[in-house]
Design a protein around this motif. Structure first.
Motif, PDB file in Angstrom:
ATOM      1  N   VAL A  38      44.748  49.628  -0.063  1.00 28.97           N
ATOM      2  CA  VAL A  38      45.103  50.671  -0.522  1.00 28.97           C
ATOM      3  C   VAL A  38      46.712  50.555  -0.750  1.00 28.97           C
ATOM      4  O   VAL A  38      47.329  50.461   0.433  1.00 28.97           O
ATOM      5  CB  VAL A  38      44.681  52.032   0.256  1.00 28.97           C
TER       6      VAL A  38
ATOM      7  N   ALA B  20      43.443  52.303  -4.842  1.00 25.69           N
ATOM      8  CA  ALA B  20      42.369  51.512  -4.024  1.00 25.69           C
ATOM      9  C   ALA B  20      41.484  50.666  -4.800  1.00 25.69           C
ATOM     10  O   ALA B  20      40.984  50.758  -5.669  1.00 25.69           O
ATOM     11  CB  ALA B  20      41.672  52.806  -3.354  1.00 25.69           C
TER      12      ALA B  20
ATOM     13  N   ARG C  61      48.038  56.545  -5.630  1.00 27.49           N
ATOM     14  CA  ARG C  61      47.137  55.752  -4.613  1.00 27.49           C
ATOM     15  C   ARG C  61      46.300  54.819  -5.371  1.00 27.49           C
ATOM     16  O   ARG C  61      45.466  55.467  -6.134  1.00 27.49           O
ATOM     17  CB  ARG C  61      46.596  56.921  -3.796  1.00 27.49           C
TER      18      ARG C  61
ATOM     19  N   THR D  69      50.001  53.170  -1.763  1.00 24.16           N
ATOM     20  CA  THR D  69      50.377  54.446  -1.965  1.00 24.16           C
ATOM     21  C   THR D  69      51.718  54.497  -2.299  1.00 24.16           C
ATOM     22  O   THR D  69      52.544  54.169  -1.067  1.00 24.16           O
ATOM     23  CB  THR D  69      49.849  55.362  -0.620  1.00 24.16           C
TER      24      THR D  69
ATOM     25  N   THR E   3      44.540  57.512  -7.835  1.00 25.60           N
ATOM     26  CA  THR E   3      44.887  58.788  -7.803  1.00 25.60           C
ATOM     27  C   THR E   3      46.347  58.874  -8.182  1.00 25.60           C
ATOM     28  O   THR E   3      47.151  58.257  -7.805  1.00 25.60           O
ATOM     29  CB  THR E   3      44.802  59.299  -6.256  1.00 25.60           C
TER      30      THR E   3
ATOM     31  N   ARG F 173      47.958  50.207   8.368  1.00 26.16           N
ATOM     32  CA  ARG F 173      48.903  50.918   7.635  1.00 26.16           C
ATOM     33  C   ARG F 173      50.145  50.477   7.880  1.00 26.16           C
ATOM     34  O   ARG F 173      50.692  50.878   8.726  1.00 26.16           O
ATOM     35  CB  ARG F 173      48.577  52.418   7.339  1.00 26.16           C
TER      36      ARG F 173
ATOM     37  N   GLU G 121      53.341  52.344   0.792  1.00 29.85           N
ATOM     38  CA  GLU G 121      52.625  52.063   2.070  1.00 29.85           C
ATOM     39  C   GLU G 121      51.406  51.178   1.311  1.00 29.85           C
ATOM     40  O   GLU G 121      51.066  51.238   0.630  1.00 29.85           O
ATOM     41  CB  GLU G 121      52.018  53.328   2.375  1.00 29.85           C
TER      42      GLU G 121
END
Length: 323
Positions: free
Chosen positions: A137, A114, A112, A139, A55, A215, A150
């Protein structure tokens, strides 16, 4: 007169030329589910490649402009992620390219990434090994020159209920009392045979596949600790699911489950303690979910590092890893 196929034509650019029907700044605009290969460097100098879904967003700060240049985002993603390993530096540089290509429109950028990261894991006892895929993931956010990153992962493990184990032990004790009368001498061989029988071990505790979603906000100055984070979580839980399994491995796994009875609260606290001392982690959020075999709903516990302004209980804490 026909225009030559090689002649350069002027194509309309409606997004740039037309005014929006309703003016207004937009929080994020971009592209989702971009398919692209990504690679992660390993401790031994190799790289592991995976297929990712990306994304890519920038904000639209100007309310009078109809749209952003989405093709620029795609081309930056394709060029960067296809040609160099994922690192904090490469992601920060990519976000800066997003903003440089939208200098007149945007002042914030987000990405992002993934993917499933494959790690080869040895069996518990036998000499076999197998591949394990961990959902990852990443980010990244670049805002007012400040970059934050993250890292999220999911670790699947087995959990055996302490309450169920205690209830099973009670039934076994009661069956022992029925089969071996008080005051009568015990025959060693008979007792050993009884302990190895279904008649003797008449109840077992319930276990279930469980999941730890983690996370973490990474401090600057470190590489991506993907496998290190996974290992830290697995070592804290002690019962990660296995790949290649022979009978000796299955028996060893049964022993690990028996030695590590845990509620979801226990699991969340184990991971919380394991992550608390890691200097690379500015903050973290952990969700332990036990997919109960006893009933059709899950048992869930959530823990955080508790940094002010971090993951301390906001609704964002309930965002799933897979989305």
């Amino acid at each position: 007169m026909r225009t030559s196929e090689n002649a350069v034509r002027s194509l309309p650019d409606i997004a740039n030329e037309a005014k929006p029907h309703a003016a207004g700044a937009l929080e994020w605009v971009g592209m989702g589910e971009i398919e692209v290969p990504v690679s992660i460097g390993t401790a031994d100098g190799r790289t592991v490649q995976s297929g990712a879904r990306v994304t890519a967003y920038v904000n639209l700060a100007r309310p009078d402009v109809r749209g952003i240049h989405m093709s620029r985002l795609y081309l930056h993603v394709d060029k960067s992620l296809s040609n160099e390993p994922l690192t904090p530096c490469s992601l920060r540089r990519l976000l800066k390219e997003f903003l440089d290509s939208h200098a007149d429109l945007s002042d914030r950028a987000m990405i992002r990434v993934a993917f499933d990261h494959l790690v080869r894991r040895p069996a518990l006892v036998s000499e076999n090994s197998g591949w394990k895929a961990y959902p990852i993931v990443l980010t990244g956010l670049l805002e007012r020159g400040q970059f934050s990153l993250e890292l999220a992962c999911e670790v699947v493990y087995s959990s055996t209920c302490p309450c169920s184990a205690a209830l099973a032990r009670q039934l076994i004790q009661e069956r022992f009392g029925e089969d071996f009368a008080r005051g009568r001498p015990l025959d060693y061989d008979q007792v050993v045979s009884w302990l190895g029988s279904e008649q003797g071990i008449c109840a077992t505790p319930h276990s279930q596949r469980s999941s730890a979603e983690v996370r973490v906000k990474l401090a600057p100055g470190f590489e991506l600790p993907v496998v290190e984070l996974i290992d830290r979580v697995e070592h804290a839980l002690k019962t990660p699911v296995q790949t290649a399994v022979k009978r000796v491995d299955e028996q060893a796994f049964a022993r690990l489950n028996g030695e590590n009875l845990m509620f979801c609260e226990d699991a969340a606290r184990r991971v919380q303690q394991a992550l608390a001392a890691d200097e690379r982690l500015v903050d973290f959020w952990v969700r332990a979910s036990h997919y109960e075999s006893l009933h059709p709903h899950n048992a869930v516990a959530i823990a955080t590092k508790g940094v002010a302004g971090g993951y301390g209980g906001g609704m964002d804490s309930f965002a799933p890893l897979r989305r």
